[in-house]
Design a protein around this motif. Structure first.
Motif, PDB file in Angstrom:
ATOM      1  N   SER A   1      14.222  -1.440   4.335  1.00 37.70           N
ATOM      2  CA  SER A   1      13.114  -1.146   3.482  1.00 37.70           C
ATOM      3  C   SER A   1      12.471   0.322   4.151  1.00 37.70           C
ATOM      4  O   SER A   1      12.238   1.069   3.259  1.00 37.70           O
ATOM      5  CB  SER A   1      12.063  -2.189   2.666  1.00 37.70           C
ATOM      6  OG  SER A   1      13.391  -3.028   2.299  1.00 37.70           O
ATOM      7  N   VAL A   2      12.104  -0.952   5.362  1.00 36.09           N
ATOM      8  CA  VAL A   2      10.863   0.571   6.064  1.00 36.09           C
ATOM      9  C   VAL A   2      11.270   1.957   5.935  1.00 36.09           C
ATOM     10  O   VAL A   2      10.976   2.664   6.112  1.00 36.09           O
ATOM     11  CB  VAL A   2      10.003  -0.235   7.282  1.00 36.09           C
ATOM     12  CG1 VAL A   2       9.070   0.805   8.084  1.00 36.09           C
ATOM     13  CG2 VAL A   2       9.142  -1.680   6.568  1.00 36.09           C
ATOM     14  N   GLY A   3      12.755   1.471   7.087  1.00 38.22           N
ATOM     15  CA  GLY A   3      13.306   2.783   7.781  1.00 38.22           C
ATOM     16  C   GLY A   3      13.695   3.590   6.297  1.00 38.22           C
ATOM     17  O   GLY A   3      13.551   5.572   6.025  1.00 38.22           O
TER      18      GLY A   3
ATOM     19  N   SER B   1      10.718   5.696   4.830  1.00 35.07           N
ATOM     20  CA  SER B   1      10.101   6.628   5.858  1.00 35.07           C
ATOM     21  C   SER B   1      11.011   8.011   5.314  1.00 35.07           C
ATOM     22  O   SER B   1      10.577   9.025   5.843  1.00 35.07           O
ATOM     23  CB  SER B   1      10.528   6.163   7.059  1.00 35.07           C
ATOM     24  OG  SER B   1      11.479   6.105   7.305  1.00 35.07           O
ATOM     25  N   ARG B   2      12.774   7.479   4.692  1.00 35.72           N
ATOM     26  CA  ARG B   2      13.082   8.396   4.475  1.00 35.72           C
ATOM     27  C   ARG B   2      13.399   8.929   3.453  1.00 35.72           C
ATOM     28  O   ARG B   2      13.521  10.062   3.218  1.00 35.72           O
ATOM     29  CB  ARG B   2      14.883   8.273   5.768  1.00 35.72           C
ATOM     30  CG  ARG B   2      14.822   8.013   6.998  1.00 35.72           C
ATOM     31  CD  ARG B   2      16.395   8.262   7.294  1.00 35.72           C
ATOM     32  NE  ARG B   2      17.152   6.602   6.831  1.00 35.72           N
ATOM     33  CZ  ARG B   2      17.055   5.360   7.508  1.00 35.72           C
ATOM     34  NH1 ARG B   2      16.108   5.658   8.616  1.00 35.72           N
ATOM     35  NH2 ARG B   2      16.935   4.314   7.786  1.00 35.72           N
ATOM     36  N   THR B   3      13.288   8.322   2.266  1.00 31.85           N
ATOM     37  CA  THR B   3      13.732   8.412   0.838  1.00 31.85           C
ATOM     38  C   THR B   3      12.136   8.451  -0.020  1.00 31.85           C
ATOM     39  O   THR B   3      12.542   8.142  -0.227  1.00 31.85           O
ATOM     40  CB  THR B   3      14.790   8.494   0.456  1.00 31.85           C
ATOM     41  OG1 THR B   3      14.996   7.378   0.358  1.00 31.85           O
ATOM     42  CG2 THR B   3      16.085   9.227   1.553  1.00 31.85           C
ATOM     43  N   GLY B   4      11.418   7.343   1.102  1.00 30.51           N
ATOM     44  CA  GLY B   4      10.424   7.602   0.027  1.00 30.51           C
ATOM     45  C   GLY B   4       9.982   6.308  -1.027  1.00 30.51           C
ATOM     46  O   GLY B   4      11.072   5.364  -0.776  1.00 30.51           O
ATOM     47  N   ILE B   5      10.133   6.115  -2.353  1.00 28.17           N
ATOM     48  CA  ILE B   5      10.516   4.695  -3.193  1.00 28.17           C
ATOM     49  C   ILE B   5      11.683   4.925  -3.582  1.00 28.17           C
ATOM     50  O   ILE B   5      11.818   3.446  -4.293  1.00 28.17           O
ATOM     51  CB  ILE B   5       9.443   5.709  -4.358  1.00 28.17           C
ATOM     52  CG1 ILE B   5      10.433   6.464  -4.975  1.00 28.17           C
ATOM     53  CG2 ILE B   5       8.110   5.284  -3.549  1.00 28.17           C
ATOM     54  CD1 ILE B   5       9.011   6.483  -6.557  1.00 28.17           C
ATOM     55  N   ASN B   6      12.618   5.169  -2.907  1.00 22.53           N
ATOM     56  CA  ASN B   6      14.292   4.992  -3.249  1.00 22.53           C
ATOM     57  C   ASN B   6      14.237   3.232  -2.925  1.00 22.53           C
ATOM     58  O   ASN B   6      14.902   3.217  -3.607  1.00 22.53           O
ATOM     59  CB  ASN B   6      14.745   5.266  -2.654  1.00 22.53           C
ATOM     60  CG  ASN B   6      15.942   6.620  -3.556  1.00 22.53           C
ATOM     61  OD1 ASN B   6      15.724   6.540  -4.270  1.00 22.53           O
ATOM     62  ND2 ASN B   6      16.420   7.606  -2.530  1.00 22.53           N
ATOM     63  N   PHE B   7      13.852   3.210  -1.665  1.00 22.02           N
ATOM     64  CA  PHE B   7      13.637   1.322  -1.226  1.00 22.02           C
ATOM     65  C   PHE B   7      13.977   0.342  -2.735  1.00 22.02           C
ATOM     66  O   PHE B   7      13.848  -0.835  -2.687  1.00 22.02           O
ATOM     67  CB  PHE B   7      12.747   1.144  -0.303  1.00 22.02           C
ATOM     68  CG  PHE B   7      11.126   0.727  -0.381  1.00 22.02           C
ATOM     69  CD1 PHE B   7      10.828  -0.360  -0.739  1.00 22.02           C
ATOM     70  CD2 PHE B   7      10.194   1.955  -0.602  1.00 22.02           C
ATOM     71  CE1 PHE B   7       9.380  -0.448  -0.891  1.00 22.02           C
ATOM     72  CE2 PHE B   7       9.128   1.787  -1.106  1.00 22.02           C
ATOM     73  CZ  PHE B   7       8.796   0.144  -1.341  1.00 22.02           C
ATOM     74  N   LEU B   8      12.480   0.947  -3.753  1.00 22.80           N
ATOM     75  CA  LEU B   8      11.924  -0.470  -4.772  1.00 22.80           C
ATOM     76  C   LEU B   8      13.356  -0.664  -5.801  1.00 22.80           C
ATOM     77  O   LEU B   8      13.188  -1.606  -6.264  1.00 22.80           O
ATOM     78  CB  LEU B   8      11.230   0.159  -5.699  1.00 22.80           C
ATOM     79  CG  LEU B   8      10.019   0.452  -5.069  1.00 22.80           C
ATOM     80  CD1 LEU B   8       8.899   1.150  -5.606  1.00 22.80           C
ATOM     81  CD2 LEU B   8       9.633  -1.030  -4.368  1.00 22.80           C
TER      82      LEU B   8
ATOM     83  N   ILE C   1       6.136   0.778   1.836  1.00 16.45           N
ATOM     84  CA  ILE C   1       5.362   2.974   2.191  1.00 16.45           C
ATOM     85  C   ILE C   1       4.256   2.999   2.507  1.00 16.45           C
ATOM     86  O   ILE C   1       4.288   3.611   3.364  1.00 16.45           O
ATOM     87  CB  ILE C   1       5.302   2.507   0.592  1.00 16.45           C
ATOM     88  CG1 ILE C   1       5.263   4.369   0.255  1.00 16.45           C
ATOM     89  CG2 ILE C   1       3.335   2.242   0.021  1.00 16.45           C
ATOM     90  CD1 ILE C   1       6.598   5.000   0.893  1.00 16.45           C
ATOM     91  N   PHE C   2       3.386   1.891   3.433  1.00 18.13           N
ATOM     92  CA  PHE C   2       2.600   2.219   3.978  1.00 18.13           C
ATOM     93  C   PHE C   2       2.996   2.205   5.447  1.00 18.13           C
ATOM     94  O   PHE C   2       2.111   2.818   6.517  1.00 18.13           O
ATOM     95  CB  PHE C   2       1.150   1.541   4.331  1.00 18.13           C
ATOM     96  CG  PHE C   2       0.545   1.279   2.614  1.00 18.13           C
ATOM     97  CD1 PHE C   2      -0.564   2.578   2.466  1.00 18.13           C
ATOM     98  CD2 PHE C   2       0.693   0.385   1.222  1.00 18.13           C
ATOM     99  CE1 PHE C   2      -0.588   3.085   0.902  1.00 18.13           C
ATOM    100  CE2 PHE C   2      -0.096   0.842   0.405  1.00 18.13           C
ATOM    101  CZ  PHE C   2      -0.191   1.497   0.230  1.00 18.13           C
TER     102      PHE C   2
END
Length: 897
Positions: free
Chosen positions: A55-57, A60-67, A295-296
């Protein structure tokens, strides 16, 4: 850090998990093992190394996509109360132990369909397990500063040994019983324990990065806003981004139901349906907490770490950069916990599916028929153990050969896309009875072919050949056949693109062939049992359609080969008692066939159970028309029984009501008699006293003057008492019949209260009790002042009567409340017993208790007060919350001036 030291710590940690699992198995009845929190925390197996690191990765690459990968489960959770409850009920009813058994059973216990589902799950989950091994290997390398995968031999790779230890753990605790539908308390307790650890350690690193390395969230945001790609990773980037989000959310929505590990913890390991109520809010809360700092940490890693490092491991690299080895170790073991949970539950679920749907039905059934219970039990356990080690080794081989080319996020999404090929057959099959096994298989195969072409083959071709011509030019150089832009659709991400096309072809194939092929009678039979969830338990018992010739002795002998003599005899005895069947019955009916299949399903799977029972029961084909007729008759019987039951309940309730009414009438007659006795007694007493005093006065002419005055005073007092009693009886009768005309006028309530207080001041002062009234603003109301004085006097007199002499004040309060005036009178006397509160306004209240204590007065005061207040369209009651004595409250409408 020294790698041998870290391996030693890992072994100690795994030893602790063994200890927890062993304790949980030994204390399987304990409340610490059986509670909704263990269930909810086991659902958190969803949060694997992909969540912990990936998720952190991706953030860091595509922003809020991880959500998006967490929004799907959050959206799905409210549906669990309805949808998951239905799935759990079906699974418990049929002793289902895996998603392959569930889908296979829905389509008539179809053996090849169960095998196909198992192959798809293995195909999708083995790379997912390799993702976990990849995370262990790479984090081990980071924290020891050594390259674990540079070894020339498997025996030099620490990841291999960790994988073997995990396989031993699963094999030991996951195969203690042959019945795979039984709960594994040991494994689930360790999963719950690890869910706490991984969340706690992730929050610790989040707090450390946000509030130690930086000065809080605002500071991180302000510094991250200077990054060159900040706007890109914090915006939605148009409609294309929205479609990718939509498809990723749909992926995760299906995954929370269909992933074998999620089906296992949510369905197979569910003890009580009520746990779902806790899960629908606590599991989303868990996911929320896990994503607060993602995200932080991602921004912090981009700000503090070199660009060439692997973004997936920012959580580990940031504390190591500060030489904080202790915190780095916590992060490592948090990720290690996430890995172990996922690998253990996934391997357990897959091994059950492999043994029950591939190995046993396609190779060992003949051996089982000839074996005894002990041998068969050992065969089943050994098959599952071999399956566990085979799956772990297969995942390790995938990790060694392919996983280096892909990120954690990519491997995870590929697995999700593969698993969602089960979705049409699974979800549509729950609500549509036309779905057939043939259509389900065609839909799954079609969807898998599309996934292989659009997502998996490009990766394999690229790894094996090293060129991207297939990706760039398409099959045979046809531009429309480019795997990542199939038919010109070029704005979706790779996984979303594969998901869209595979679902489109899968659903279309499933619906089309379901309409073209009706399926056999068993498919339609189970379809009705799955789809019709109303009066579910009764339907399951009566709707199994079977016709043929079977004997109890043959079925008993077959069951003994797997369950043993004692368990078989106990099960058949319970069955006979339930259906009132004689123990000497020779012929077996559909109910026994169905019951026997369920008994075997937990051990060898539904498809194998059907084959084994069919080997001793000569089944005759049943036409689809007959099936539908039997099912309709079953439904009509159930509906009739339900209607009769409801009518019986209504008659029972009516009889109870008549009984209560009769008892109430008898009670009223008894009370009325007691009341008349009381009135007669009250009338007789003063009359007797008056008569006696009069006779003395008449006969004794020489009576002293002071004694004569005393007798005359008694006569006057008793006469007043008679007048009051008769007046109260007549007054109550007029109020009850509505024949009393009120002299309504505009009055001030505080003035009326003061008049009432002055009226009782003499008896209050004699008892040493003061009456307090804090006069506030003027409050006007329309009421009969004489009648209101009567109410207030009654309430104040009662309060004085039950307050101990020289003990505390009686408080009167009046206030406006919206469109009403509320008056309260409270004392600190002995109060009113809770059980008597509902009787205090009854006109026969004191008469009801006269055999205990002679009442003071006629017992009509409160009843008259109630009638007066009600005639003013108000209410009067006793405040049940007041504990220091008694508090009477009444309200009347307020007049606006």
């Amino acid at each position: 850090m020294n790698n041998y030291l870290l391996i030693g710590v890992i072994i100690i940690y795994l030893g602790c998990l063994f200890g927890i699992a062993f304790w949980a198995e030994r204390n399987s009845k304990s409340k610490w093992v059986n509670n909704p929190y263990i269930y909810v925390l086991s659902l958190a197996v969803y949060c694997s190394a992909w969540t912990y690191y990936g998720s952190v990765g991706i953030a860091s690459r595509t922003g809020i996509n991880f959500l998006a990968i967490y929004l799907g489960p959050v959206i799905a959770m409210p549906l669990w109360v309805v949808l998951m409850r239905k799935i759990i009920r079906i699974s418990k009813q049929h002793k289902i132990s895996s998603i392959a058994d569930f889908i296979s059973l829905r389509y008539g216990n179809n053996r090849s369909l169960g095998a196909l589902v198992t192959i798809i799950c293995v195909f999708g989950i083995v790379p997912y397990i390799s993702l976990q091994l990849k995370a262990i290997s790479e984090t081990f390398e980071i924290i020891t500063d050594e390259t674990s995968y540079a070894s020339t031999s498997v025996l030099d790779d620490s990841t291999f040994y960790i994988a073997v230890l995990l396989a031993i753990f699963v094999a030991f605790f996951g195969t203690q019983a042959t019945d795979a539908s039984q709960r594994r308390k040991g494994i689930m307790t360790t999963v719950a324990f690890e869910s706490i650890l991984k969340l706690a350690f992730f929050l610790v690193i989040g707090i450390y990065v946000t509030y130690y390395l930086f000065d809080g969230t605002i500071d991180v945001y302000q510094k991250a806003s200077n990054l060159s790609d900040f706007e890109r990773i914090t915006s939605y980037n148009g409609l294309e981004f929205g479609f990718n989000w939509l498809f990723t959310i749909a992926l995760s929505f299906f995954a929370i139901f269909l992933l074998p590990r999620q089906f296992h913890v949510a369905v197979v390991e569910n003890d009580r349906e009520r746990y779902l109520k806790k899960a629908i809010w606590l599991f989303p809360l868990y996911l929320l907490l896990f994503n607060i700092f993602v995200i932080f940490i991602a921004w912090a890693g981009k700000l503090r770490l070199p660009t060439e490092v692997n973004n997936d491991y920012f959580t580990l690299l940031l504390p190591l950069q500060q030489d904080n080895i202790f915190l780095a170790m916590l992060v490592f073991f948090g990720g290690f916990s996430a890995v172990i949970s996922m690998v253990v539950v996934s391997t357990l679920a897959l091994s059950t599916m492999v043994s029950n749907n591939l190995v046993i039905p396609y190779g060992f059934l003949a051996k089982f028929i000839k074996g005894d219970p002990e041998k068969n039990s050992n065969y089943i356990k050994n098959i599952r153990r071999i399956s566990i080690f085979s799956l772990i080794i297969l995942a390790y081989l995938f990790y060694v050969n392919f996983s280096y080319e892909l990120s954690l996020y990519s491997i995870g999404l590929i697995s999700f896309v593969v698993i969602t090929q089960l979705a049409p057959s699974f979800f549509i099959g729950l609500f549509w009875n036309r779905g057939s096994a043939k259509a389900a298989k065609i839909g799954m195969v079609t969807g898998m072919l599309v996934v292989i072409y659009t997502l998996i083959s490009p990766l394999i071709v690229t790894v094996l050949t090293g060129n991207t011509s297939f990706i760039d030019k398409g099959l045979f150089g046809v531009d429309l056949l480019r795997p990542y832009q199939l038919f010109g659709l070029d704005f979706l991400g790779q996984e979303a693109h594969a998901f869209f096309w595979s679902m489109l072809f899968n659903i279309f194939s499933f619906l089309t062939f379901s309409l073209l092929s009706k399926g056999n009678y068993r498919e339609r039979n189970y379809a009705e049992m799955f789809v019709n969830s109303s009066n579910y338990s009764n339907l399951q018992e009566g709707a199994f359609v079977w016709k043929g010739e079977a004997y109890v002795t043959d079925i008993r002998d077959m069951l003994k080969r797997f369950l043993g003599k004692e368990r078989t005899e106990r099960a058949l005895r319970i069955f006979n008692l339930k259906y009132n069947i004689s123990d000497s019955e020779e012929r077996a009916d559909a109910r026994l066939v169905n019951f026997s299949e369920k008994l075997l399903t937990g051990s060898i799977g539904s498809a194998s159970a059907r084959i084994l029972i069919a080997s001793v029961a000569k089944e005759q084909p049943v036409s689809l028309v007959e099936v539908l007729k039997i099912l309709e008759e079953s439904k009509e019987t159930i509906a009739t029984n339900k209607a009769l039951k409801e009518k019986s309940q209504e008659l029972t309730q009516l009889a109870d009501q008549l009984k209560d009414a009769n008892e109430e009438l008898l009670e009223q007659d008894r009370i009325k008699d007691e009341f008349l006795d009381t009135v007669a007694h009250e009338l007789k007493t003063p009359i007797t006293s008056i008569k006696a005093a009069s006779e003395v006065l008449v006969e004794d002419d020489e009576m002293p003057e002071d004694l004569k005055n005393k007798f005359l005073t008694n006569i006057a007092r008793d006469s007043d008492r008679l007048v009051t009693l008769i007046h109260n009886i007549l007054d109550l009768e007029k109020l009850s019949n509505g024949r009393e005309e009120l002299a309504i006028g505009n009055n001030q309530i505080e003035v009326t209260i003061e008049k009432a207080i002055r009226g009782v001041s003499q008896i209050a002062s004699k008892k040493g009790v003061c009456v307090e009234f804090q006069n506030g603003q003027e409050i006007n109301a329309q009421y009969d002042e004489d009648r209101m004085l009567q109410v207030l006097t009654n309430l104040l007199s009662n309060a004085i009567k039950f307050t101990e002499p020289e003990d505390g004040p009686i408080k009167v309060n009046a206030q406006k409340k919206k469109d009403k005036i509320q008056v309260s009178i409270e004392d600190n006397g002995k109060g009113i017993p809770k059980e008597d509160i509902k009787f205090v306004f009854d006109k026969f209240y004191q008469a009801k208790h006269q055999n205990i204590k002679k009442p003071l007065g006629s017992g009509l005061g409160l009843s008259i007060s109630k009638k007066i207040i009600e005639s003013h369209k108000g209410k009067i009651w006793v405040d049940k919350k007041y504990k220091k004595g008694a508090r009477f409250v009444f309200t009347i409408p307020h007049t606006k001036t």
